[in-house]
Structure formats: C-alpha cells, structure tokens
Design a protein around this motif. Structure first.
Motif: not given
Lengths: 240, 323
Positions: A231-232, A234-235, A240
């Motif tokens: 997640d990290a 990706r952000r 996204y």
C-alpha cells in the motif's frame, strides 16, 4: 540473501561535500537476477550506481563483487571486472559513429577480437536499426535508438553485471515498452541486471526483486511482486 | 584504403624534385614545411584527437633540437646516440609534467602549457654556459645514417619527407586503433569514457608523451639540417604558429595538419611581394579563414569534394539504370 551474492553492498555512505546522498545503504544482487531500485527524484539512485562504478568514492562502507572487495578500485578496473553501466542520459559519444560507440564498449576487453566481432553481430541482430546506421554519427539517432545504442555499447563490455540508469528517461510510452522488452530478454539470456528507475511500475513489473530508496536510505525491500502490492509503495510511487 | 592518401602523398613527394630540379621552394622551403608538418601532426594528436590544448609544443621541439646540438658539439656524441638520448629525455620530462598538467582543462591547461613553454625557453636563453644563450649553438655536425652523410639540400629533402611519411603512417594507424577510439571518446566526454573502462589519466598521459617525442625527433632533425640552433626557433610564438597550423587545416584531421603546415610555411614566401604589408595580409587571411571556414580549410574542402563526388556517382548510377 547470502555472502555469496554476485554483488554485495554493505553500509555504503556517499556524500557530495557536506551533503549525504546515500546513508548506510546495503543491497545484494544474486547471479542471474534482475533487481530494480525505485525511488523519487533525488533519492540517491544514480549516486548509488555512480558509487558502484567508482565514479564517486564512497565515504564509508564496502562493495564486494564476485567475492572480491572492489571499493577502492578505479573506474577502469571496475569495468574490467565486468560491471558495465548505461549511464543516465545515455552519455553517447555523439560525434563518433554508431559502430565506434559500440566498439568503445569493448575497450576494457583488449585482445579478445573474436568475441567482440561475434558480439557485435549479435547486437546488430538484436537492434537491426543500429546496423543500418552503423556509419552514422551517434548524435543523429533518435532518442529510442540512442538508448538501444547505449545498451548495446554496455553489452559489448561482456558485463557480468549490467547497471541501467533510467533507461526509460525521455522516451515515448511505446519506446519505453520496447526498451523494457529488451531488458527482460537480456535477463532471460542470463545477464544479471541492476536497474534504477523512476518509472517504478514498469521496473517492478519486469524485476525479480526491488529496493525502495528514499532520501538516500533503503526504506523497503521485497520481491517485486510484493512491492507492487504494498500500500505504501503504491501510494508513493505508483499513484493509485 | 585507409592509407590511400599516404600512397598518393608518397608519389607526389618523390615526383616533386624530378619535376622541379634544384628548386628553392621544393628542397629548401619544402624541408621547412616538412618539419612543420611533423610538428603539426604531433600536436594534432593531442589537440585534434584527444582535445587537450597545448600552447607549449615548441618546447619539446626545442628539447630535441638542443639535446642533439649540445651533445654533438660539446661532448662529441655520435649524432644518432644524441638523438636517441634527446627522445628519451623528452619522454621523461613530458611524462613527469603530464600527470599534474593534464588534470587541468580548457583555459587552465592552455595556461599551464604556455608556462611550461616559456620556462623551457628561458632556460635555453639563460643557461648560456651550455646552450650558448641567445646566440645559440652552431657547427652542429652532419647527420650520417649508416655512413651515408646527409649533406645536401636534396638529401635532406629525402630524409625529411621520409620522416613526414613515417609520422603520417604512425598517425593514421594510431587513430584507427583502440587507442585512437579512446582518444576521440575522451575528447567527447571524459565521464562517459571512464564508464567505458578507459583509464583517462593514463590515456591522456600516453598521448602527451607520444606527441612530445615526435616533436623532439623533429627538433633533432631540424638541428642537424640547420647545423645551428637558437632559442628564437622554439619560442612561445612558434608554439602559437603550430596551433594555427592545426586549426587552419582542421582539428582532428591528420592531412589537415599537413595542409596547415604547408600553408603557414609557404604563405609568407608568396606574400613577400607585398613587402611591408606582408604580415598584415597574412593575419587577414588567417582571420577570414577562421570566420568563414571555422572547421578548417582542409576539412571543409574534403567534405565538399566528397559530397560532389557522391552526387556525381549517384547521377551516373541513375542514368545508367535508365538506359
């Protein structure tokens, strides 16, 4: 990750004057791997490759290649051991012909004429456009062709480890895909590759493993697949 | 193929004394032009190919000349041994100064080489006890090669032209070798050259020493040919003249360097008719050339001829296809 890795970077710190560009970076590349280093502008990615090629001396830390300490060696000795770099912005010899550029890639392999001739033929098969333009000045090639020439030139150095610095820079999306196809092919043929990219998604799609570099520190390392899902990451890098 | 120009030039040089026997311009001015051509070619290796400017090249020329002059007149060394010593001495000096000097770039390198040239010239003038000071050294013995004495203008013509052809051959081979490619590479970008595994410091040093030794060989021949040397022949102004020859013909062109040497040697001879205005007209020609043909006369003419030739070739090919 073992001590027997092809490339073993241990706690490297590099600075430009008082400014630290790399802080205690450790990293390994195994034989046959394709490893990506991703990170934003100014994270220290290019500095890491330049330190590896001995173009900037590190302040502390050690680099081992194929079991040998190479930290204190000058650049030409590094190339002789098979660490070939495709520098950022390609750094071609623009007034020289395409063929002269390629042959300069084999400079460190003095004497092995036959290997060079065979390899040159192989590069021309891989990039037919370079064969067509072999008598032309390198500066007259388009961006994509120049990147192919830069990669071809490094391949003529018989690399045991190929360092690619931002191969997608300044290329159209179509050409980026083309270049990454070439990188994957090379890796499948057995070339070990350390790839530095801002285009994190592309890089992690083709790589086995990845490192995330942030302001000169390694903040994450995992298989490329895991990083793509993280997640990290990706952000921060994939948007996204 | 690569040596075609060399063969043509050989033919021309052999033919000239037959076409114009006992001609002042062939055997006297021609020999001076030959010395200049050797020097210009050696400087072109450094400036044209490796991209390292030198404003002190006359110093190496002088070191070769004075080594021969001193050793043969004061200590009665055999000329060939004196020449060999001069070359080795020059190589050592060039190597010692190359390391610190070639770290510098652009204007700073120009300044450092300029300084070196001036220092050598001052030594030649001041060490009068050995060098004869501003008056120089005279009565340098005749050079003999295996018992064959070079004692006439025509013989000197033969020896000097052979030397020109030898240096030309060395140049052409060097330029197309691995070393030549490395030189052109570091001229373009030292950073990129290093990533190719080129040891830029060692490469620059090698070419600097090579260039200096060729200049010293020219100096030694010059000393014997003139049988007299004085510091004036090896001054800062002569260094500048050599740079002019290289730039006028076209940087990084071996034939261009020869062409430049010929122009700079013969032009003043031809301009003698203008008497007092000679120097002014000479300067004007140089200025106009650099304004309108900055790549060098020889290089531009060569390119134009090549293009014209290709055009003719294409046209004849097309007409041949149509019929």
């Amino acid at each position: 990750m073992s001590e027997s890795a092809l490339l073993h970077i241990d706690n490297i710190t590099t600075s430009y004057g008082p400014i630290e560009a790399l802080h205690k970076v450790s990293l390994q590349v195994e034989e046959g791997e394709l490893v990506a280093i991703v990170g934003a502008n100014g994270a220290g990615k290019s500095t890491l490759l330049r330190t590896l090629s001995a173009l900037i001396p590190p302040k502390s830390g050690t680099i081992h290649f194929a079991g040998e300490a190479i930290t204190a060696l000058p650049p030409h000795q590094i190339v002789k051991r098979g660490i070939c770099q495709v520098p950022e912005g390609r750094e071609l010899f623009r007034p020289l012909t395409v063929e002269d550029n390629l042959l300069l890639g084999s400079y460190a392999l003095k004497g092995d004429e036959q290997w060079v001739t065979e390899r040159l033929a192989a590069i021309y098969t891989l990039f037919p456009i370079l064969y067509e333009r072999r008598r032309q000045a390198a500066g007259t090639l388009s961006g994509g062709q120049q990147q192919m020439l830069a990669i071809g030139r490094a391949l003529l150095g018989r690399p045991r480890l190929l360092l690619l610095d931002e191969p997608s820079m300044g290329l159209s999306p179509l050409l980026v895909e083309e270049i990454f196809r070439v990188i994957t092919t090379l890796n499948r043929e057995g070339v070990t590759i350390l790839l530095v990219e801002q285009n994190a998604r592309m890089a992690l799609t083709v790589a086995n493993r990845g490192y995330v570099l942030e302001t000169g520190r390694v903040v994450a390392t995992a298989s490329a697949h895991e990083l793509l899902q993280d997640d990290a990451v990706r952000r921060a890098y994939l948007g996204y | 193929m690569r040596l075609r120009g060399l063969y043509l030039l050989t033919l021309l040089l052999v033919a000239l004394p037959f076409i114009f026997p006992d001609n002042y311009y062939v055997t006297v001015v021609g020999v001076t032009a030959a010395v200049h051509a050797i020097l210009a070619m050696s400087l072109n290796l450094l400036m044209g190919y490796a991209g390292q400017i030198s404003l002190g090249h006359a110093a190496f020329f002088g070191m070769g000349a004075y080594a021969s002059a001193l050793l043969t007149t004061r200590w009665d060394w055999p000329p060939l041994l004196a020449m060999l010593f001069g070359l080795i001495f020059t190589a050592v000096v060039a190597y010692l100064i190359s390391r610190p000097i070639l770290r510098l770039k652009g204007h700073y390198l120009a300044m450092a080489t300029l300084g070196f040239g001036i220092i050598v010239n001052i030594i030649l003038v001041q060490a009068g006890e050995y060098t004869g000071g501003p008056d120089g050294l005279s009565d340098i013995p005749v050079l003999a090669l295996f018992g064959w004495e070079i004692d006439s203008d025509l013989r000197w013509y033969g020896v000097m032209m052979a030397a020109v052809l030898l240096v030309l051959w060395l140049n052409l081979n060097l330029i197309h070798s691995r070393m030549g490619r490395a030189l052109r590479a570091l001229h373009t970008s030292e950073f990129a050259a290093e990533t190719m595994g080129i040891n830029t410091t060692a490469t620059k040093s090698t070419i600097f020493v090579t260039s200096a030794v060729i200049a010293a060989a020219a100096g030694s021949l010059f000393a014997h040919q003139q049988s007299f040397v004085s510091p004036g022949s090896f001054s800062f102004f002569f260094s500048i003249e050599l740079v002019t020859m290289v730039v006028l013909g076209g940087l990084a062109s071996t034939y261009g360097a020869i062409f430049g040497a010929i122009v700079i040697t013969f032009l003043p001879e031809l301009l003698v008719v203008f008497e007092d205005y000679e120097v002014m007209i000479f300067g004007a020609i140089l200025m106009l050339t650099m304004i309108f043909l900055p790549q060098g006369i020889y290089v531009v003419v060569e390119q134009r001829l090549l293009r014209w030739w290709q055009k003719c070739w294409l046209q004849s090919g097309e007409s041949g296809g149509a019929t």
